[in-house]
Design a protein around this motif. Sequence first.
Motif, short mmCIF file in Angstrom:
data_model
loop_
_atom_site.label_atom_id
_atom_site.label_comp_id
_atom_site.label_asym_id
_atom_site.label_seq_id
_atom_site.Cartn_x
_atom_site.Cartn_y
_atom_site.Cartn_z
N MET A 72 -0.05 8.75 -64.71
CA MET A 72 -1.10 9.97 -64.87
C MET A 72 -1.26 10.05 -66.48
SD MET A 72 -0.36 13.03 -62.17
CE MET A 72 1.56 13.28 -62.52
N THR A 73 -2.34 9.47 -67.07
CA THR A 73 -2.42 9.46 -68.22
C THR A 73 -3.24 10.51 -69.15
OG1 THR A 73 -4.64 8.37 -68.10
CG2 THR A 73 -2.55 6.85 -68.45
N HIS A 74 -4.01 11.62 -68.20
CA HIS A 74 -4.78 12.61 -68.86
C HIS A 74 -4.20 13.91 -68.50
CE1 HIS A 74 -7.93 9.67 -69.05
NE2 HIS A 74 -7.59 9.32 -67.97
N VAL A 75 -3.02 14.07 -68.06
CA VAL A 75 -2.30 15.27 -67.85
C VAL A 75 -0.67 15.11 -67.85
CG1 VAL A 75 -4.04 16.21 -66.28
CG2 VAL A 75 -2.05 14.86 -65.32
N MET A 76 -0.02 16.19 -68.20
CA MET A 76 1.37 16.24 -68.17
C MET A 76 1.83 16.58 -66.78
SD MET A 76 2.35 18.21 -71.89
CE MET A 76 1.48 19.72 -71.31
N PRO A 77 3.09 15.75 -66.21
CA PRO A 77 3.55 16.06 -65.15
C PRO A 77 3.78 17.88 -64.83
CG PRO A 77 5.09 15.41 -66.39
CD PRO A 77 4.08 15.14 -67.22
N PRO A 78 3.63 17.99 -63.84
CA PRO A 78 3.82 19.68 -63.31
C PRO A 78 5.08 19.98 -63.30
CG PRO A 78 3.19 18.48 -61.30
CD PRO A 78 2.95 17.25 -62.56
N ALA B 239 7.48 14.99 -71.86
CA ALA B 239 7.85 15.28 -70.40
C ALA B 239 8.37 14.28 -69.62
CB ALA B 239 6.41 16.21 -70.09
N ILE B 240 7.79 13.23 -69.75
CA ILE B 240 8.08 12.10 -68.98
C ILE B 240 9.56 11.75 -69.20
CG2 ILE B 240 7.92 9.75 -68.46
CD1 ILE B 240 4.73 10.28 -68.85
N ARG B 241 10.11 11.55 -70.42
CA ARG B 241 11.29 11.44 -70.81
C ARG B 241 12.22 12.34 -70.25
NH1 ARG B 241 9.03 9.79 -76.11
NH2 ARG B 241 9.49 11.81 -76.83
N ARG B 242 11.90 13.70 -70.27
CA ARG B 242 12.68 14.75 -69.78
C ARG B 242 13.17 14.30 -68.23
NH1 ARG B 242 10.95 19.29 -66.85
NH2 ARG B 242 12.55 21.20 -67.26
N LEU B 243 11.99 14.22 -67.47
CA LEU B 243 12.08 13.82 -65.88
C LEU B 243 13.13 12.61 -65.93
CD1 LEU B 243 8.64 13.78 -64.62
CD2 LEU B 243 10.57 15.63 -64.39
N VAL B 244 13.16 11.78 -66.80
CA VAL B 244 14.16 10.46 -66.78
C VAL B 244 15.48 11.16 -67.00
CG1 VAL B 244 14.59 8.50 -68.00
CG2 VAL B 244 12.32 8.57 -67.35
N ARG B 245 15.73 11.85 -67.97
CA ARG B 245 17.03 12.28 -68.34
C ARG B 245 17.58 13.05 -67.31
NH1 ARG B 245 14.51 13.65 -73.43
NH2 ARG B 245 14.38 15.80 -72.69
N MET B 246 16.91 13.73 -66.44
CA MET B 246 17.21 14.37 -65.23
C MET B 246 17.23 13.86 -63.91
SD MET B 246 14.61 17.77 -65.95
CE MET B 246 15.06 18.71 -64.31
N ARG B 247 17.01 12.39 -64.20
CA ARG B 247 17.11 11.41 -63.02
C ARG B 247 16.11 11.68 -61.90
NH1 ARG B 247 21.92 8.61 -63.83
NH2 ARG B 247 23.42 9.42 -65.19
N ARG B 248 15.22 12.38 -62.31
CA ARG B 248 13.85 12.58 -61.58
C ARG B 248 12.80 11.27 -61.44
NH1 ARG B 248 12.90 18.88 -62.59
NH2 ARG B 248 11.00 18.33 -61.62
N HIS B 249 13.51 10.08 -61.19
CA HIS B 249 12.95 8.86 -61.36
C HIS B 249 11.55 8.72 -60.91
CE1 HIS B 249 16.33 7.60 -63.84
NE2 HIS B 249 17.17 7.79 -63.03
N ARG B 250 11.34 9.34 -59.55
CA ARG B 250 10.20 9.04 -58.93
C ARG B 250 9.13 9.85 -59.31
NH1 ARG B 250 8.08 11.35 -54.02
NH2 ARG B 250 6.86 10.03 -52.97
N GLU B 251 9.57 11.09 -59.88
CA GLU B 251 8.55 11.91 -60.42
C GLU B 251 8.24 11.22 -61.85
OE1 GLU B 251 9.80 16.17 -60.33
OE2 GLU B 251 11.05 15.56 -58.62
#
Length: 341
Positions: free
Chosen positions: A236-242, A217-229
């Motif tokens: 956050m180590t215990h949940v996936m990003p919403p 999920a984090i790599r997906r945000l990076v690919r979408m250029r949503r770097h701040r998110e």
Amino acid sequence: MAPPLVRRAVCVPLLFVLTLLVVVLFPVVWPVATLMSRLGGERNRAVRLLWFALAWGVLESSAVLACGWLWCRSLGRTERSKDRHYEIIRRYVAGLHRVAQRRLGLRLDVSGSSSAEPEGDRPLIVLSRHAGPGDALLLVHHLLTDYRREPRVVMKALLQLDPCIDIAANRLPNVFVAPGGGITEQIEQLAGTLGPRDALLIFPEGGNFTPARRRRAIRRLVRMRRHREAARAARMTHVMPPRPGGALAAIAAAPNADVVFVAHSGLEEMDSVGDVWRLVPLTDVVRAHWWRIPAEDVPVGREARLDWLYAQWEQVDAWIGAQHTGTGGGQRRGLETGECF
């Protein structure tokens, strides 16, 4: 996903056959399972799971038959039929809850605050962490039984292979998410019709938490250029990003709805059949924490709401981390005395 007639022609008879098989074989299998558990020192795992399978089959078969009877009487057209379908689901999930307590060792300890409880009734949008088997059933159970809410659930389309979910949930206002998503508009429509005692349940992570899914999920945000998110998600180590689409669409469509966030810990280690076998009976208490935000305190504007959603999700992550390190303080209470959602 197969058409409804095909699913039900296959899955409903299969449910009845498997339930009948468990009922018939139970008197033979139970003594063997008891002996194996005692000789192996396995804390009666086999016996506990056998009892749970028997109860699940009987409860699910009874719910499906009740839905069939309702269809014959009313053809599912009236508001009264809607209430009766909710009552069928309430009895079904309450029965599973009781059996899980008695046979699997389920214990719940919930904390929360009602300081923002408004006068009168308001619709709710419930945004919950998703981790471990049965958390959705537990939430639906308490919304129906303890808080007398009528839940509308955003759930995976694959769950329609379960006959009770397929029949009952498709007769009620719910949304099924097919692979690929694209259901934001449906969620918006569902939220727009929320009544004062309705609750829309969404799992913003989009699936059960695992470390591997979190990294993807984090790599997906990076690919979408949503770097701040992505940076906030990495902390956050215990949940996936919403995934904000559905949650923000629901909030926009129901501006008078309060928002409830739910964090829980204790089921996340049960990620496979092997994990269930290893951890039953449950020795740890399943803990949960929720907080309710009045509609008037929800920020205005998509970017402000996105930042707010991540801030709330960071609170979910922090609470779970505190449980894992044994520092989760605060006054806890039993859910049976619960605050009124």
